[in-house]
Design an enzyme around this catalytic site. Structure first.
Site, PDB file in Angstrom:
ATOM      1  N   GLY A  74       0.814  -1.220   0.000  1.00 15.57           N
ATOM      2  CA  GLY A  74       0.000   0.000   0.000  1.00 15.57           C
ATOM      3  C   GLY A  74       0.838   1.255   0.000  1.00 15.57           C
ATOM      4  N   SER A  75       1.739   1.371  -0.999  1.00 13.22           N
ATOM      5  CA  SER A  75       2.739   2.450  -0.949  1.00 13.22           C
ATOM      6  C   SER A  75       2.638   3.453  -2.098  1.00 13.22           C
ATOM      7  CB  SER A  75       4.144   1.850  -0.924  1.00 13.22           C
ATOM      8  OG  SER A  75       4.309   0.833  -1.891  1.00 13.22           O
ATOM      9  N   THR A  76       1.438   3.651  -2.636  1.00 14.02           N
ATOM     10  CA  THR A  76       1.293   4.619  -3.729  1.00 14.02           C
ATOM     11  C   THR A  76       0.919   6.014  -3.233  1.00 14.02           C
ATOM     12  OG1 THR A  76      -1.018   3.949  -4.069  1.00 14.02           O
ATOM     13  CG2 THR A  76       0.660   2.860  -5.422  1.00 14.02           C
TER      14      THR A  76
ATOM     15  N   GLY B 210       0.392   8.695   0.651  1.00  6.59           N
ATOM     16  CA  GLY B 210       0.399   8.858   2.094  1.00  6.59           C
ATOM     17  C   GLY B 210       1.641   8.333   2.785  1.00  6.59           C
ATOM     18  N   ILE B 211       1.434   7.699   3.940  1.00  2.85           N
ATOM     19  CA  ILE B 211       2.550   7.190   4.729  1.00  2.85           C
ATOM     20  C   ILE B 211       3.323   6.137   3.957  1.00  2.85           C
ATOM     21  CG2 ILE B 211       3.138   5.855   6.796  1.00  2.85           C
ATOM     22  CD1 ILE B 211       0.831   7.286   8.239  1.00  2.85           C
ATOM     23  N   GLY B 212       2.630   5.270   3.238  1.00  4.85           N
ATOM     24  CA  GLY B 212       3.297   4.220   2.478  1.00  4.85           C
ATOM     25  C   GLY B 212       4.248   4.761   1.434  1.00  4.85           C
TER      26      GLY B 212
ATOM     27  N   SER C 216      -1.308   1.946  14.954  1.00  3.56           N
ATOM     28  CA  SER C 216      -1.810   3.312  15.142  1.00  3.56           C
ATOM     29  C   SER C 216      -2.035   3.551  16.620  1.00  3.56           C
ATOM     30  CB  SER C 216      -3.132   3.491  14.382  1.00  3.56           C
ATOM     31  OG  SER C 216      -3.772   4.698  14.745  1.00  3.56           O
TER      32      SER C 216
ATOM     33  N   TYR D 183     -11.803  -0.026  12.795  1.00  7.13           N
ATOM     34  CA  TYR D 183     -10.426   0.338  12.449  1.00  7.13           C
ATOM     35  C   TYR D 183      -9.512   0.144  13.652  1.00  7.13           C
ATOM     36  CZ  TYR D 183      -6.438   3.402  11.439  1.00  7.13           C
ATOM     37  OH  TYR D 183      -5.173   3.917  11.266  1.00  7.13           O
TER      38      TYR D 183
END
Length: 264
Positions: free
Chosen positions: A14-16, A18-20, A141, A154
């Site tokens: 999930g690195s496309t 934000g944090i990723g 988180s 979540y």
């Protein structure tokens, strides 16, 4: 301290954005070859271009697949059979009241946020053990410690990741493979920025005001009194992925701006 990951291959789920994306960028800057992952090829290509624009010599691979599914993980393990660093960043969030969350949504959140990390770790960690070195990181988180009433599902998944992370660290004791969880607090990621941007436009107020109001009202224990940046979270991940962090394992490391009121 100079972090050099030039001989390491890292996978960031999930690195496309934000944090990723910030983690992928930080690992690439430290010299690692980084596998950038997203659900669509278009998003992956965009992320690769973003990193290359800043670091033209970055060693990157793109892999488009939904790693929240069994099929997506299977495709990745065939394409990338081994890795030195695994960052389990993939996750979804949604504000919704407890009594409005159906069974299918509970299952979807668990599959994407927890089972993606379990499946990837189950495959890649033993191969790290064979080589005597590795890093497995879970993006949890502060919501895993202080469950937000507006998204209990979540928070549940982020608590689960803490348990998986500690349990895997215990399992891999003495192997040269460290396992840690990173706990961001409220962070100015793409999704959060879009959320506040939309509200600001509707209400006709500056985005900064809404962000500050959110922190004051919903995270009053914050010591930095602002949202963290994605780079601030990524910096901690890059450190924990390095040789310099070899004595840190089984830990839950907070990058929450002091939101969690704890001395440990």
């Amino acid at each position: 301290m100079k972090i050099d990951l030039s001989n390491k291959l890292a996978i960031v789920s999930g690195s496309t954005a934000g944090i990723g994306l910030a983690i992928a960028r930080g690992l690439a800057q430290a010299g690692a070859e980084v596998v950038v992952n997203g659900r669509t090829q278009a998003r992956v290509d965009e992320a690769l271009a973003t990193i290359h624009a800043e670091f033209p010599d970055a060693r990157l691979r793109g892999f488009a697949a939904d790693l929240g599914t069994v099929e997506g993980v299977a495709k990745l393990t065939v394409a990338i059979p081994a890795a030195d660093i695994l960052v389990n960043n993939l996750g979804i969030f949604e504000a919704k009241g407890f009594f409005d969350i159906g069974d299918d949504e509970w299952q979807r959140f668990f599959d994407v946020n927890v089972m993606s990390a379990v499946r990837l770790s189950r495959y890649y960690a033993p191969k790290m053990v064979e080589r005597g070195w590795g890093r497995v990181l879970f993006l949890s988180s502060e919501s895993g410690l202080q469950i937000p009433v507006e998204m209990v599902h979540y928070g549940m998944t982020k608590t689960a990741l803490l348990a998986v992370s500690r349990g895997l660290a215990e399992t891999l004791a003495g192997t040269g493979v460290t396992v840690n969880a990173v706990l961001p607090g409220p962070t100015r990621s793409e999704g959060v920025s879009d959320f506040f941007g939309g509200l600001a436009q509707q209400q006709g107020v500056p985005v900064e005001q809404l962000e500050n109001d959110f922190v004051a009202q919903h995270r009053p224990s914050s010591l930095i009194k602002r949202l963290a940046t994605v780079e601030e979270v990524a910096n901690m991940v890059v450190y924990l992925a390095s040789q310099q962090a070899s004595a840190t394992t089984g830990a839950s490391v907070r990058v929450d701006g002091g939101v969690v009121r704890s001395i440990a």
